[in-house]
Design a protein around this motif. Sequence first.
Motif, PDB file in Angstrom:
ATOM      1  N   CYS A   1     -59.500-137.807  37.099  1.00 14.89           N
ATOM      2  CA  CYS A   1     -58.076-137.464  37.162  1.00 14.89           C
ATOM      3  C   CYS A   1     -57.398-137.462  35.805  1.00 14.89           C
ATOM      4  O   CYS A   1     -56.253-137.053  35.697  1.00 14.89           O
ATOM      5  CB  CYS A   1     -57.333-138.401  38.110  1.00 14.89           C
ATOM      6  N   GLY A   2     -58.112-137.885  34.790  1.00 14.99           N
ATOM      7  CA  GLY A   2     -57.542-137.848  33.453  1.00 14.99           C
ATOM      8  C   GLY A   2     -56.346-138.757  33.255  1.00 14.99           C
ATOM      9  O   GLY A   2     -55.522-138.541  32.382  1.00 14.99           O
ATOM     10  N   CYS A   3     -56.270-139.804  34.065  1.00 18.17           N
ATOM     11  CA  CYS A   3     -55.067-140.637  34.009  1.00 18.17           C
ATOM     12  C   CYS A   3     -55.220-141.860  33.128  1.00 18.17           C
ATOM     13  O   CYS A   3     -54.263-142.574  32.919  1.00 18.17           O
ATOM     14  CB  CYS A   3     -54.696-141.107  35.410  1.00 18.17           C
ATOM     15  N   GLY A   4     -56.416-142.045  32.648  1.00 18.34           N
ATOM     16  CA  GLY A   4     -56.685-143.364  32.073  1.00 18.34           C
ATOM     17  C   GLY A   4     -56.331-143.521  30.626  1.00 18.34           C
ATOM     18  O   GLY A   4     -57.069-144.126  29.864  1.00 18.34           O
ATOM     19  N   GLU A   5     -55.207-143.016  30.213  1.00 17.57           N
ATOM     20  CA  GLU A   5     -54.882-143.094  28.793  1.00 17.57           C
ATOM     21  C   GLU A   5     -54.712-144.514  28.306  1.00 17.57           C
ATOM     22  O   GLU A   5     -54.861-144.771  27.126  1.00 17.57           O
ATOM     23  CB  GLU A   5     -53.617-142.297  28.519  1.00 17.57           C
ATOM     24  N   HIS A   6     -54.402-145.394  29.209  1.00 15.20           N
ATOM     25  CA  HIS A   6     -54.193-146.781  28.790  1.00 15.20           C
ATOM     26  C   HIS A   6     -55.487-147.573  28.817  1.00 15.20           C
ATOM     27  O   HIS A   6     -55.487-148.740  28.520  1.00 15.20           O
ATOM     28  CB  HIS A   6     -53.174-147.453  29.703  1.00 15.20           C
ATOM     29  N   GLU A   7     -56.565-146.896  29.233  1.00 12.40           N
ATOM     30  CA  GLU A   7     -57.792-147.663  29.410  1.00 12.40           C
ATOM     31  C   GLU A   7     -58.745-147.393  28.265  1.00 12.40           C
ATOM     32  O   GLU A   7     -59.044-146.262  27.950  1.00 12.40           O
ATOM     33  CB  GLU A   7     -58.439-147.284  30.742  1.00 12.40           C
ATOM     34  N   THR A   8     -59.199-148.429  27.658  1.00 16.28           N
ATOM     35  CA  THR A   8     -60.054-148.251  26.493  1.00 16.28           C
ATOM     36  C   THR A   8     -61.428-148.870  26.705  1.00 16.28           C
ATOM     37  O   THR A   8     -62.340-148.585  25.976  1.00 16.28           O
ATOM     38  CB  THR A   8     -59.416-148.906  25.255  1.00 16.28           C
ATOM     39  N   LEU A   9     -61.573-149.716  27.697  1.00 12.11           N
ATOM     40  CA  LEU A   9     -62.856-150.378  27.917  1.00 12.11           C
ATOM     41  C   LEU A   9     -63.702-149.601  28.913  1.00 12.11           C
ATOM     42  O   LEU A   9     -63.290-148.551  29.418  1.00 12.11           O
ATOM     43  CB  LEU A   9     -62.627-151.809  28.406  1.00 12.11           C
TER      44      LEU A   9
ATOM     45  N   HIS B   1     -54.068-137.124  41.498  1.00 12.32           N
ATOM     46  CA  HIS B   1     -52.900-136.600  40.777  1.00 12.32           C
ATOM     47  C   HIS B   1     -51.596-136.807  41.499  1.00 12.32           C
ATOM     48  O   HIS B   1     -50.670-136.052  41.338  1.00 12.32           O
ATOM     49  CB  HIS B   1     -53.113-135.127  40.437  1.00 12.32           C
ATOM     50  N   ALA B   2     -51.555-137.833  42.306  1.00 13.92           N
ATOM     51  CA  ALA B   2     -50.288-138.180  42.946  1.00 13.92           C
ATOM     52  C   ALA B   2     -49.342-138.796  41.917  1.00 13.92           C
ATOM     53  O   ALA B   2     -48.162-138.913  42.158  1.00 13.92           O
ATOM     54  CB  ALA B   2     -50.513-139.172  44.082  1.00 13.92           C
ATOM     55  N   HIS B   3     -49.929-139.183  40.785  1.00 14.68           N
ATOM     56  CA  HIS B   3     -49.101-139.787  39.751  1.00 14.68           C
ATOM     57  C   HIS B   3     -49.109-138.902  38.522  1.00 14.68           C
ATOM     58  O   HIS B   3     -50.023-138.119  38.317  1.00 14.68           O
ATOM     59  CB  HIS B   3     -49.666-141.162  39.407  1.00 14.68           C
ATOM     60  N   ALA B   4     -48.098-139.046  37.701  1.00 15.16           N
ATOM     61  CA  ALA B   4     -48.047-138.286  36.459  1.00 15.16           C
ATOM     62  C   ALA B   4     -49.157-138.756  35.526  1.00 15.16           C
ATOM     63  O   ALA B   4     -49.504-139.928  35.528  1.00 15.16           O
ATOM     64  CB  ALA B   4     -46.684-138.477  35.790  1.00 15.16           C
ATOM     65  N   ALA B   5     -49.684-137.818  34.749  1.00 11.03           N
ATOM     66  CA  ALA B   5     -50.838-138.143  33.914  1.00 11.03           C
ATOM     67  C   ALA B   5     -50.520-139.209  32.871  1.00 11.03           C
ATOM     68  O   ALA B   5     -51.395-139.925  32.424  1.00 11.03           O
ATOM     69  CB  ALA B   5     -51.352-136.881  33.234  1.00 11.03           C
ATOM     70  N   ASP B   6     -49.264-139.331  32.487  1.00  9.00           N
ATOM     71  CA  ASP B   6     -48.955-140.281  31.437  1.00  9.00           C
ATOM     72  C   ASP B   6     -48.554-141.655  31.972  1.00  9.00           C
ATOM     73  O   ASP B   6     -48.232-142.540  31.212  1.00  9.00           O
ATOM     74  CB  ASP B   6     -47.846-139.739  30.527  1.00  9.00           C
ATOM     75  N   LEU B   7     -48.569-141.813  33.284  1.00 13.71           N
ATOM     76  CA  LEU B   7     -48.243-143.116  33.845  1.00 13.71           C
ATOM     77  C   LEU B   7     -49.519-143.773  34.351  1.00 13.71           C
ATOM     78  O   LEU B   7     -50.261-143.168  35.100  1.00 13.71           O
ATOM     79  CB  LEU B   7     -47.255-142.984  35.008  1.00 13.71           C
ATOM     80  N   PRO B   8     -49.781-144.983  33.935  1.00 12.86           N
ATOM     81  CA  PRO B   8     -51.002-145.645  34.398  1.00 12.86           C
ATOM     82  C   PRO B   8     -50.886-146.045  35.870  1.00 12.86           C
ATOM     83  O   PRO B   8     -49.791-146.318  36.355  1.00 12.86           O
ATOM     84  CB  PRO B   8     -51.067-146.884  33.514  1.00 12.86           C
ATOM     85  N   VAL B   9     -52.026-146.022  36.549  1.00 13.51           N
ATOM     86  CA  VAL B   9     -52.050-146.535  37.912  1.00 13.51           C
ATOM     87  C   VAL B   9     -52.188-148.048  37.803  1.00 13.51           C
ATOM     88  O   VAL B   9     -53.118-148.543  37.188  1.00 13.51           O
ATOM     89  CB  VAL B   9     -53.244-145.960  38.692  1.00 13.51           C
ATOM     90  N   THR B  10     -51.273-148.744  38.365  1.00 13.27           N
ATOM     91  CA  THR B  10     -51.342-150.198  38.261  1.00 13.27           C
ATOM     92  C   THR B  10     -51.523-150.811  39.643  1.00 13.27           C
ATOM     93  O   THR B  10     -51.300-150.159  40.649  1.00 13.27           O
ATOM     94  CB  THR B  10     -50.073-150.781  37.622  1.00 13.27           C
ATOM     95  N   ARG B  11     -51.970-152.031  39.631  1.00 12.09           N
ATOM     96  CA  ARG B  11     -52.096-152.780  40.878  1.00 12.09           C
ATOM     97  C   ARG B  11     -51.635-154.209  40.618  1.00 12.09           C
ATOM     98  O   ARG B  11     -51.602-154.653  39.479  1.00 12.09           O
ATOM     99  CB  ARG B  11     -53.541-152.752  41.377  1.00 12.09           C
ATOM    100  N   MET B  12     -51.302-154.852  41.704  1.00 12.52           N
ATOM    101  CA  MET B  12     -50.862-156.234  41.593  1.00 12.52           C
ATOM    102  C   MET B  12     -52.046-157.154  41.895  1.00 12.52           C
ATOM    103  O   MET B  12     -52.771-156.926  42.865  1.00 12.52           O
ATOM    104  CB  MET B  12     -49.759-156.534  42.608  1.00 12.52           C
ATOM    105  N   VAL B  13     -52.223-158.153  41.054  1.00 12.44           N
ATOM    106  CA  VAL B  13     -53.261-159.156  41.312  1.00 12.44           C
ATOM    107  C   VAL B  13     -52.553-160.482  41.554  1.00 12.44           C
ATOM    108  O   VAL B  13     -51.756-160.924  40.721  1.00 12.44           O
ATOM    109  CB  VAL B  13     -54.218-159.272  40.107  1.00 12.44           C
ATOM    110  N   GLN B  14     -52.808-161.072  42.703  1.00 12.05           N
ATOM    111  CA  GLN B  14     -52.200-162.368  43.016  1.00 12.05           C
ATOM    112  C   GLN B  14     -53.109-163.461  42.462  1.00 12.05           C
ATOM    113  O   GLN B  14     -54.289-163.492  42.779  1.00 12.05           O
ATOM    114  CB  GLN B  14     -52.088-162.565  44.535  1.00 12.05           C
TER     115      GLN B  14
END
Lengths: 120, 257
Positions: free
Chosen positions: B5-13, B30-43
């Motif tokens: 999806c080409g979304c991983g601009e914030h991912e380097t590892l 592609h439900a999200h904009a390419a420049d916004l990272p997909v985030t998740r919450m970790v409890q």
Amino acid sequence: MSASTPPMHEMSLCEGLVQSLEEQAMTQGFHKIFAVWLEIGALATVEPDAMLFNYDIVARGTVAEGSKLEIIAVPGKAWCMNCSTPVTISRHGDACPACGSYQLQLLDGEQMRIKQIEVA
Amino acid sequence: MCSICGCGEHETLEHDHHDDHHHHDHGALHAHAADLPVTRMVQIEQNIMAKNQRYADANRQFFAERKLFVINLVSSPGSGKTSLLVKTVEALKAEMPVAVIEGDQQTGLDAERIKATGVAAWQINTGKGCHLDAHAVGHAMDHLPEIKNGVLFIENVGNLVCPAGFDLGEAHKVVVLSTTEGEDKPLKYPDMFHAADLMILNKSDLLPYVDFSVAKAETYAKQVHPGITSLTLSARSGEGLEAWYDWLRAGVARVSA
């Protein structure tokens, strides 16, 4: 030591926080942290403003760089032996707001705990 | 970058697409904009003092194995902690093994004062640090001769704020307050007096000359810590020291039993 950076243990606490975040990144396999929710009790030995002040500096160059620190304030709770009821206090040495007694046993409010993090 | 999806601009590892836990929801490509990272919450539920606590627990185990009664002495600068320690180690060294860890931002002066009595001492300089932590104390033990069935004093950095929150593995925090300070210190620095099990009111020889009320100091200390014990003494004149030594002897007897 310059006047702008007084010695304060919140720097150590921030280092502990960021180390915990880096350990979580390793074990849970995420690469970047966007936000951190930290629970701080009213009776914890920590000043939330000093945590916020230090956090950006300590997080620099780590998985948490640029992330937002959200502090969840938890009120201090104690059991009043005299009233036999739980009461809310804002610091060690507060009297029971109902009867004025200092015979209080702490129940809650000393925590400094990471609750959740937003990661990618 | 994620090649799907080409979304991983914030991912380097490294980024394993075959991992069941892979966090990208490719069902919603592609439900999200390419420049916004997909985030998740970790409890997570983790105390940020967990690392210091691990070292403190290890120290406590180390002390228990050697049956050492360990005291963490805290106070503001100038309360007379080191003078009290010098008197104490001189009085006790003949009847039990004694060692001292000194904490200061700079200089080895306090350790030198202890060593002059013939008792082993190690100085920790915290530099810009405002407190001792359990890790530094653990390493200090490498520099002291091994002692058993005795007492180890850790003199913390003179500071009534920061050392309160750091467990070093001690049996008790002992707070020293001198009669030349305000009797309201327990109310002004409640975290420290809450953390301490014993309050020593030092410089009792000056009581006739200062407006310090022992009764008020004790009342205030009990407000912040109903279970706190209090001893009034003078390291200079020797008044009251025997009660302090007895308190230490009782502690050593408890851990040696």
